[in-house]
Design a protein around this motif. Structure first.
Motif, PDB file in Angstrom:
ATOM      1  N   UNK B  80       0.993  -1.046   0.163  1.00 54.27           N
ATOM      2  CA  UNK B  80      -0.049  -0.099  -0.011  1.00 54.27           C
ATOM      3  C   UNK B  80       0.951   1.449   0.055  1.00 54.27           C
ATOM      4  N   UNK B  81       2.077   1.306   0.981  1.00 55.04           N
ATOM      5  CA  UNK B  81       2.769   2.375   1.068  1.00 55.04           C
ATOM      6  C   UNK B  81       3.635   2.600  -0.234  1.00 55.04           C
ATOM      7  N   UNK B  82       3.924   1.343  -0.896  1.00 48.51           N
ATOM      8  CA  UNK B  82       4.611   1.495  -2.079  1.00 48.51           C
ATOM      9  C   UNK B  82       3.911   2.198  -3.345  1.00 48.51           C
ATOM     10  N   UNK B  83       2.552   1.860  -3.320  1.00 43.80           N
ATOM     11  CA  UNK B  83       1.868   2.522  -4.290  1.00 43.80           C
ATOM     12  C   UNK B  83       1.852   3.826  -4.113  1.00 43.80           C
ATOM     13  N   UNK B 165      11.391  -0.394  -1.504  1.00 43.24           N
ATOM     14  CA  UNK B 165      11.656  -1.292  -2.720  1.00 43.24           C
ATOM     15  C   UNK B 165      10.373  -1.486  -3.441  1.00 43.24           C
ATOM     16  N   UNK B 166       9.225  -1.694  -2.823  1.00 37.31           N
ATOM     17  CA  UNK B 166       8.125  -1.664  -3.401  1.00 37.31           C
ATOM     18  C   UNK B 166       7.697  -0.650  -4.470  1.00 37.31           C
ATOM     19  N   UNK B 167       7.964   0.417  -3.931  1.00 36.12           N
ATOM     20  CA  UNK B 167       7.520   1.678  -4.464  1.00 36.12           C
ATOM     21  C   UNK B 167       8.438   1.798  -6.025  1.00 36.12           C
ATOM     22  N   UNK B 168       9.821   1.048  -6.055  1.00 36.07           N
ATOM     23  CA  UNK B 168      10.527   1.320  -7.361  1.00 36.07           C
ATOM     24  C   UNK B 168       9.495   0.039  -8.190  1.00 36.07           C
ATOM     25  N   UNK B 169       9.232  -1.065  -7.728  1.00 37.29           N
ATOM     26  CA  UNK B 169       8.735  -1.880  -8.590  1.00 37.29           C
ATOM     27  C   UNK B 169       7.339  -1.314  -9.063  1.00 37.29           C
ATOM     28  N   UNK B 170       6.666  -0.741  -8.370  1.00 33.09           N
ATOM     29  CA  UNK B 170       5.295  -0.175  -8.873  1.00 33.09           C
ATOM     30  C   UNK B 170       5.663   0.852  -9.812  1.00 33.09           C
ATOM     31  N   UNK B 171       6.714   1.507  -9.667  1.00 29.88           N
ATOM     32  CA  UNK B 171       6.794   2.663 -10.582  1.00 29.88           C
ATOM     33  C   UNK B 171       7.191   2.076 -11.800  1.00 29.88           C
ATOM     34  N   UNK B 172       7.806   1.127 -11.976  1.00 33.50           N
ATOM     35  CA  UNK B 172       8.270   0.350 -13.309  1.00 33.50           C
ATOM     36  C   UNK B 172       7.155  -0.106 -13.783  1.00 33.50           C
ATOM     37  N   UNK B 173       5.913  -0.569 -13.038  1.00 32.88           N
ATOM     38  CA  UNK B 173       4.852  -1.215 -13.502  1.00 32.88           C
ATOM     39  C   UNK B 173       4.220   0.038 -14.328  1.00 32.88           C
ATOM     40  N   UNK B 174       4.018   1.280 -13.493  1.00 35.39           N
ATOM     41  CA  UNK B 174       3.404   2.196 -14.014  1.00 35.39           C
ATOM     42  C   UNK B 174       3.798   2.720 -15.325  1.00 35.39           C
ATOM     43  N   UNK B 175       4.890   2.695 -15.527  1.00 37.66           N
ATOM     44  CA  UNK B 175       5.880   3.397 -16.496  1.00 37.66           C
ATOM     45  C   UNK B 175       5.716   2.449 -17.655  1.00 37.66           C
ATOM     46  N   UNK B 176       5.459   1.176 -17.412  1.00 33.17           N
ATOM     47  CA  UNK B 176       5.435   0.200 -18.511  1.00 33.17           C
ATOM     48  C   UNK B 176       4.093   0.065 -19.271  1.00 33.17           C
ATOM     49  N   UNK B 202      -4.533  -1.510 -13.143  1.00 32.23           N
ATOM     50  CA  UNK B 202      -4.846  -2.795 -13.294  1.00 32.23           C
ATOM     51  C   UNK B 202      -3.831  -3.483 -14.461  1.00 32.23           C
ATOM     52  N   UNK B 203      -3.282  -2.576 -15.439  1.00 34.82           N
ATOM     53  CA  UNK B 203      -2.584  -3.219 -16.516  1.00 34.82           C
ATOM     54  C   UNK B 203      -1.024  -3.162 -16.047  1.00 34.82           C
ATOM     55  N   UNK B 204      -0.565  -2.420 -15.058  1.00 32.45           N
ATOM     56  CA  UNK B 204       0.664  -2.273 -14.424  1.00 32.45           C
ATOM     57  C   UNK B 204       0.781  -3.501 -13.684  1.00 32.45           C
ATOM     58  N   UNK B 205      -0.134  -4.292 -13.143  1.00 32.20           N
ATOM     59  CA  UNK B 205      -0.161  -5.484 -12.359  1.00 32.20           C
ATOM     60  C   UNK B 205       0.696  -6.328 -12.833  1.00 32.20           C
ATOM     61  N   UNK B 206       0.387  -6.658 -14.106  1.00 30.72           N
ATOM     62  CA  UNK B 206       1.145  -7.668 -14.856  1.00 30.72           C
ATOM     63  C   UNK B 206       2.841  -7.576 -14.749  1.00 30.72           C
ATOM     64  N   UNK B 207       3.263  -6.585 -14.792  1.00 29.86           N
ATOM     65  CA  UNK B 207       4.684  -6.089 -14.559  1.00 29.86           C
ATOM     66  C   UNK B 207       5.113  -6.232 -12.936  1.00 29.86           C
ATOM     67  N   UNK B 208       4.238  -5.845 -12.217  1.00 31.30           N
ATOM     68  CA  UNK B 208       4.386  -5.707 -10.798  1.00 31.30           C
ATOM     69  C   UNK B 208       4.339  -6.795  -9.888  1.00 31.30           C
ATOM     70  N   UNK B 209       3.473  -8.095 -10.694  1.00 36.53           N
ATOM     71  CA  UNK B 209       3.286  -9.176  -9.588  1.00 36.53           C
ATOM     72  C   UNK B 209       4.570 -10.211  -9.594  1.00 36.53           C
ATOM     73  N   UNK B 275       3.625 -16.490 -12.351  1.00 40.08           N
ATOM     74  CA  UNK B 275       4.351 -15.986 -13.613  1.00 40.08           C
ATOM     75  C   UNK B 275       3.854 -16.784 -14.880  1.00 40.08           C
ATOM     76  N   UNK B 276       3.701 -17.928 -14.828  1.00 37.94           N
ATOM     77  CA  UNK B 276       3.412 -18.419 -15.910  1.00 37.94           C
ATOM     78  C   UNK B 276       2.011 -18.210 -16.473  1.00 37.94           C
ATOM     79  N   UNK B 277       1.263 -17.807 -15.525  1.00 37.20           N
ATOM     80  CA  UNK B 277      -0.195 -17.276 -15.962  1.00 37.20           C
ATOM     81  C   UNK B 277       0.070 -16.037 -16.749  1.00 37.20           C
ATOM     82  N   UNK B 278       0.992 -15.045 -16.018  1.00 40.16           N
ATOM     83  CA  UNK B 278       0.845 -13.566 -16.642  1.00 40.16           C
ATOM     84  C   UNK B 278       1.759 -13.613 -17.854  1.00 40.16           C
ATOM     85  N   UNK B 279       2.629 -14.438 -17.819  1.00 28.95           N
ATOM     86  CA  UNK B 279       3.437 -14.371 -19.357  1.00 28.95           C
ATOM     87  C   UNK B 279       2.544 -15.235 -20.404  1.00 28.95           C
ATOM     88  N   UNK B 280       1.698 -16.196 -20.135  1.00 33.37           N
ATOM     89  CA  UNK B 280       1.008 -16.761 -20.932  1.00 33.37           C
ATOM     90  C   UNK B 280      -0.088 -15.784 -21.790  1.00 33.37           C
TER      91      UNK B 280
END
Lengths: 264, 316
Positions: B80-83, B165-176, B202-209, B275-280
């Protein structure tokens, strides 16, 4: 809704009126003193070489880009700014969002929401922005999808639709907000040649139903057949405008001639 | 392929190329491993009898639960804080951006062990928590040490560190997420918050998870540092205490390791499927789009694509 009395929509107020609109990105001037008028129910086609500022001008009309000089009015209302006395105030984002609701936009690369089905894409904004109930919004969305010939694909995700189908969903999505003006930013440029026709067909029907439209396009056949006005832009200025058959058939300027000889 | 099929070439039956080097290396590795296992099973210091005695000890299983709770609570807060932090970092407001950057700088620039020790001393640094107007008599005042126990101090310490650390992961997701998505939402009259919540995140989730799964596994192991607070009812802390009690540290280390391995294995399996589900989803979407384009106007084939829709649709 906003408390400001809307000017009476009389026939004299044009749908879009641009008065010497200019726009720069940094030191690069992309639009120089663009003036044009689109009346209610008219279709205007904007043509010109890439980099001529057509798309930028289109994006100024719904304030995705801000205008640096001149006045841009939609339905008698100044876009992006509020004028009080002799001062100009930047518009609050909420107000800008309200203005955009009435202006539909269709993008070159469709920009459908990939995590939503076609019907969810169409119903999203009416539900979240206008607060329409889900059942009602979905019923309306299915109607609109039927109108663009996609009733059977309503529950498909964008990734499972062809480019032409995706663009027709995008048109339905824009129509779902009941816009008074539709902007098309090269709607067929990203499509395989055999899919262009189905999208142009839908746009033609929309024009025939009396929608006011501004279309940035390279489809000269469409411009000739559907447009009431054709504007040729190059280097950020309007080079030539008028009846599409006349401009296309008998271009007056050298630059228009050079461009048309390449695309026709 | 000739229509008569008579002249098909016969399949190649070549003698396989030998790799003697590989085989020798594999045998050496296997021998070394076998030697180690046989030796370990007999070695006194491992104390296998104590291992067997304590592996299902109530205190240990209770501590394992505590470790799980530490992981779950601190990850939940960190996400939550990372988002929030990542959105702050992407803000146009330079002050908001700067504060988020400062947070990341501090919490990523110091060891988590040191941070946990600080949280343990919070009651010493701030002995009371006051509500009221600054520099005036407070309306409400609490003794810090009565309000928060060490378990929650440990959770806060782990969460605030992880949030950076989560903040950076979420940021990468949003930028993607393609800029066109935000534009399309804006053009429909959707506000910023609505666009984020309904379209971008919702779309950033694929990169974030997937990296978040890694962080969960890493957090499970990091909880062993809560001794710095000091909180000692986690898996490692409890194992250490029992070891001191029975004067036999090695088997208890093995007990703790076995439990950590069990949990990380379960998480790794979970992450594999995630991961398999998201990459599929991505891979098949591309394929199907090509099929859709080619068969656009043919109703019979459209039917079969619709079937593909329903099977993949629930995966989203």
């Amino acid at each position: 809704m906003t408390g400001i009395p809307a000017p009476a929509p009389t026939a004299e107020v044009p749908m879009v009126h641009a008065d010497r609109v200019s726009k720069s990105f940094g030191s690069l001037e992309v639009l120089t003193s663009i003036s044009l008028t689109v009346n209610r129910g008219e279709v205007l086609c904007l043509v010109g070489p890439s980099g001529s500022g057509k798309s930028t001008f289109l994006r100024c009309i719904n304030h995705l880009e801000r205008v640096d000089a001149g006045r841009l009015m939609v339905d008698g209302e100044l876009i992006g700014y509020v004028e009080r006395g002799d001062k100009l105030y930047e518009m609050h984002p909420k107000e800008a969002a309200r203005q955009r609701r009435d202006i539909g936009m269709v993008f070159q690369r469709f920009n459908l929401f990939p995590h939503m089905t076609a019907v969810e894409n169409v119903a999203e904004a009416p539900m979240r922005v206008k607060g329409i109930k889900k059942d009602e919004a979905h019923a309306r969305a299915r109607e609109l999808l039927a109108r663009v010939g996609l009733a059977s694909r309503a529950d498909a995700y964008p990734a499972h639709l062809s480019g032409g189908q995706q663009q027709r969903v995008a048109i339905a999505r824009a129509l779902a907000m009941d816009p008074k003006l539709m902007l098309f930013d090269e709607p067929t440029s990203a499509l395989d040649p055999e899919l262009v026709g189905e999208v142009l067909q839908v746009m033609k029907q929309l024009a025939e139903s009396g929608m006011t439209m501004i279309v940035v396009t390279h489809e000269m056949g469409f411009a000739r057949e559907v447009a009431d006005q054709l504007v040729f832009m190059d280097g950020g200025v309007v080079v030539e405008s008028g009846d599409p058959r006349e401009v296309l058939g008998n271009p007056q300027h050298q630059r228009t001639k050079a461009f048309l000889s390449k695309v026709l | 392929m000739s229509p008569d099929g008579a002249d098909a070439a016969e399949p190649i039956r070549a003698i396989r190329l030998k790799h003697p080097g590989r085989i020798i290396f594999a045998i050496v590795l296997l021998l070394a491993l076998a030697l180690f296992i046989i030796d370990a099973a007999q070695r006194e210091a491992y104390g296998w009898d104590n291992f067997a005695k304590y592996i299902f000890d109530r205190r240990i299983s209770q501590a394992a639960l505590n470790t799980l709770l530490l992981t779950i609570y601190s990850m939940a807060i960190a996400i939550v804080l990372g988002v929030i932090l990542s959105v702050m970092r992407l803000s146009d407001n330079p002050v908001v951006k700067g504060v988020a950057w400062l947070y990341l700088w501090v919490f990523r620039g110091t060891p988590v062990y040191v941070q946990l020790a600080f949280w343990g001393l919070i009651a010493t640094i701030y002995s009371t928590i006051d509500f009221g107007i600054p520099f005036m008599e407070p309306w409400l005042s609490f003794q810090t040490k009565n309000v928060i126990d060490v378990f929650w101090l440990a959770v806060i310490g782990l969460a605030l560190n992880e949030a950076a650390y989560m903040a950076e992961i979420v940021r990468a997701g949003i930028l993607s997420v393609d800029k066109g998505q935000e534009e399309a939402a804006t053009a429909l009259g959707m506000g910023w918050l609505l666009t984020m919540r309904r379209v971008v995140l919702p779309q950033a989730m694929r990169i974030i998870i997937p990296p978040t799964g890694n962080e969960v596994i890493s957090m499970l192991k990091t909880t062993s540092l809560v001794a710095a607070v000091p909180f000692s009812f986690d898996l490692y802390g409890r194992a250490r205490d029992i070891a001191v009690e029975i004067f036999d540290p090695v088997p208890l280390l093995l007990v703790a390791s076995a439990w950590y391995l069990l949990f990380t294995s379960i998480l790794m399996i979970g992450q594999y499927f995630l991961e398999r589900r998201f990459s599929r989803g991505v891979g098949q979407a591309r394929d199907t789009r090509r099929v859709g384009t080619a068969t656009d106007a043919v109703p019979t084939i459209t039917g079969s694509i619709t079937t593909a829709d329903t099977t993949e649709g629930d995966g989203r």
